[in-house]
Design a protein around this motif. Sequence first.
Motif, PDB file in Angstrom:
ATOM      1  N   ARG A  41      50.995  32.005  26.676  1.00 35.16           N
ATOM      2  CA  ARG A  41      50.664  31.575  28.024  1.00 35.16           C
ATOM      3  C   ARG A  41      50.237  32.766  28.879  1.00 35.16           C
ATOM      4  O   ARG A  41      50.826  33.838  28.806  1.00 35.16           O
ATOM      5  N   LEU A  42      49.207  32.549  29.702  1.00 29.42           N
ATOM      6  CA  LEU A  42      48.710  33.570  30.612  1.00 29.42           C
ATOM      7  C   LEU A  42      48.673  32.993  32.020  1.00 29.42           C
ATOM      8  O   LEU A  42      47.979  32.013  32.288  1.00 29.42           O
ATOM      9  N   HIS A  43      49.436  33.605  32.916  1.00 28.45           N
ATOM     10  CA  HIS A  43      49.400  33.206  34.325  1.00 28.45           C
ATOM     11  C   HIS A  43      48.598  34.248  35.085  1.00 28.45           C
ATOM     12  O   HIS A  43      48.949  35.432  35.092  1.00 28.45           O
ATOM     13  N   GLN A  44      47.519  33.808  35.729  1.00 33.60           N
ATOM     14  CA  GLN A  44      46.645  34.723  36.447  1.00 33.60           C
ATOM     15  C   GLN A  44      46.892  34.642  37.953  1.00 33.60           C
ATOM     16  O   GLN A  44      46.887  33.554  38.530  1.00 33.60           O
ATOM     17  N   ILE A  45      47.097  35.795  38.555  1.00 38.03           N
ATOM     18  CA  ILE A  45      47.230  35.903  40.006  1.00 38.03           C
ATOM     19  C   ILE A  45      46.001  36.656  40.496  1.00 38.03           C
ATOM     20  O   ILE A  45      45.729  37.777  40.046  1.00 38.03           O
ATOM     21  N   VAL A  46      45.263  36.049  41.413  1.00 39.73           N
ATOM     22  CA  VAL A  46      43.980  36.604  41.815  1.00 39.73           C
ATOM     23  C   VAL A  46      43.903  36.738  43.325  1.00 39.73           C
ATOM     24  O   VAL A  46      43.972  35.732  44.052  1.00 39.73           O
ATOM     25  N   GLY A  47      43.766  37.971  43.800  1.00 38.34           N
ATOM     26  CA  GLY A  47      43.466  38.208  45.209  1.00 38.34           C
ATOM     27  C   GLY A  47      41.993  37.931  45.446  1.00 38.34           C
ATOM     28  O   GLY A  47      41.136  38.558  44.827  1.00 38.34           O
ATOM     29  N   LEU A  48      41.704  36.992  46.303  1.00 37.28           N
ATOM     30  CA  LEU A  48      40.311  36.560  46.479  1.00 37.28           C
ATOM     31  C   LEU A  48      39.443  37.599  47.176  1.00 37.28           C
ATOM     32  O   LEU A  48      38.217  37.478  47.186  1.00 37.28           O
ATOM     33  N   ASN A  49      40.053  38.635  47.754  1.00 37.27           N
ATOM     34  CA  ASN A  49      39.281  39.715  48.372  1.00 37.27           C
ATOM     35  C   ASN A  49      38.993  40.852  47.397  1.00 37.27           C
ATOM     36  O   ASN A  49      38.486  41.901  47.803  1.00 37.27           O
ATOM     37  N   ASP A  50      39.322  40.660  46.118  1.00 36.94           N
ATOM     38  CA  ASP A  50      39.161  41.713  45.114  1.00 36.94           C
ATOM     39  C   ASP A  50      37.697  42.137  45.010  1.00 36.94           C
ATOM     40  O   ASP A  50      36.821  41.322  44.728  1.00 36.94           O
ATOM     41  N   ARG A  51      37.439  43.423  45.204  1.00 34.99           N
ATOM     42  CA  ARG A  51      36.085  43.966  45.060  1.00 34.99           C
ATOM     43  C   ARG A  51      35.933  44.773  43.779  1.00 34.99           C
ATOM     44  O   ARG A  51      34.845  45.286  43.490  1.00 34.99           O
ATOM     45  N   ALA A  52      37.021  44.923  43.018  1.00 33.61           N
ATOM     46  CA  ALA A  52      36.976  45.701  41.784  1.00 33.61           C
ATOM     47  C   ALA A  52      36.732  44.814  40.565  1.00 33.61           C
ATOM     48  O   ALA A  52      35.963  45.175  39.668  1.00 33.61           O
ATOM     49  N   VAL A  53      37.398  43.662  40.506  1.00 33.87           N
ATOM     50  CA  VAL A  53      37.233  42.700  39.413  1.00 33.87           C
ATOM     51  C   VAL A  53      36.858  41.356  40.041  1.00 33.87           C
ATOM     52  O   VAL A  53      37.625  40.826  40.844  1.00 33.87           O
ATOM     53  N   PRO A  54      35.703  40.796  39.701  1.00 32.98           N
ATOM     54  CA  PRO A  54      35.284  39.541  40.326  1.00 32.98           C
ATOM     55  C   PRO A  54      36.310  38.427  40.089  1.00 32.98           C
ATOM     56  O   PRO A  54      36.681  38.172  38.935  1.00 32.98           O
ATOM     57  N   PRO A  55      36.779  37.755  41.141  1.00 33.38           N
ATOM     58  CA  PRO A  55      37.712  36.637  40.962  1.00 33.38           C
ATOM     59  C   PRO A  55      37.164  35.544  40.053  1.00 33.38           C
ATOM     60  O   PRO A  55      37.922  34.818  39.412  1.00 33.38           O
TER      61      PRO A  55
END
Length: 299
Positions: free
Chosen positions: A232-246
């Motif tokens: 299982r992989l749980h992804q937490i994504v900051g939508l303002n991320d400029r380093a890795v595209p959400p």
Amino acid sequence: MAKGLDWATDSRDWPNRAHSRFVEAATTRWHVQRAGKGEHVLLLHGTGASTHSWAGLLPLLAARFDTLAVDLPGHGFTQSLRRLDSSLPGMVRALKALLTQESFRPSLIIGHSAGAAIAVRLAPELDPRPRGTVSINGALKPFGGPAALIAPVMAKALAINPFVSRALARGGRDPSRVARLIEGTGSRPGANYLEFYGRLFANPRHVAGTLSMMANWDVSGVMAPFERASLRLHQIVGLNDRAVPPEDAEALARRYNGASLERMPGLGHLAHEEDAARVAASIFSAFASAELPARKSGT
């Protein structure tokens, strides 16, 4: 070889210093921080960071879990005793030696950015296998376009020249330059985090370790063994991320049934540094049940 961080002076106010110690495993002298009781949880920071990145999150996790944070080889206070193998397989081998030395069997591996790639590469090789993995703004895809060729070549050219790491480290002594670099990721962590990034970026050995990791990095096919193991992989994504595209996390969640996704508006690439409580709540919620989702057929 450039001089590394000095524990006696550089760690004087290091976050969670009371939980720090040094462990020799295989060819590496590791700086680790371990706190709490319960299931084992492993924390893996991203390229250029260190255990300081978990300043707020580690105590929250330690309230429920036996939590181990490490400085990756070439980073922070961890020192490779022989030639550093900073490739993804090399990092995994080094971590497996450390986990064996510590009799640490993680039920959960949490990785940020490049640390997430290490986590998904490491998890299928462990016995017993973890219940799952958490990716915080995970860098799980190779660079696209010309950057796929140019970025590693440039990093390698810089890494092999010892004078480059010293020159870049001089720039790390400028607080405004460090702040611009961090804010360029879409995050605005507290001033305390910037202070520790400045300390790291001003150290030639840490800079050299960071460049070496970048120069040897290849995540192509990194998810294949993870998917075959039905982890299982749980992804937490900051939508303002400029380093890795959400959008990378969105695509992975659509393709792989074992991947859940929580979007966090207002946070950037360093989401766990900006709001540790929010990230911890997401982790606790995602792994409240031991039941793991099935893998999509055909993947």
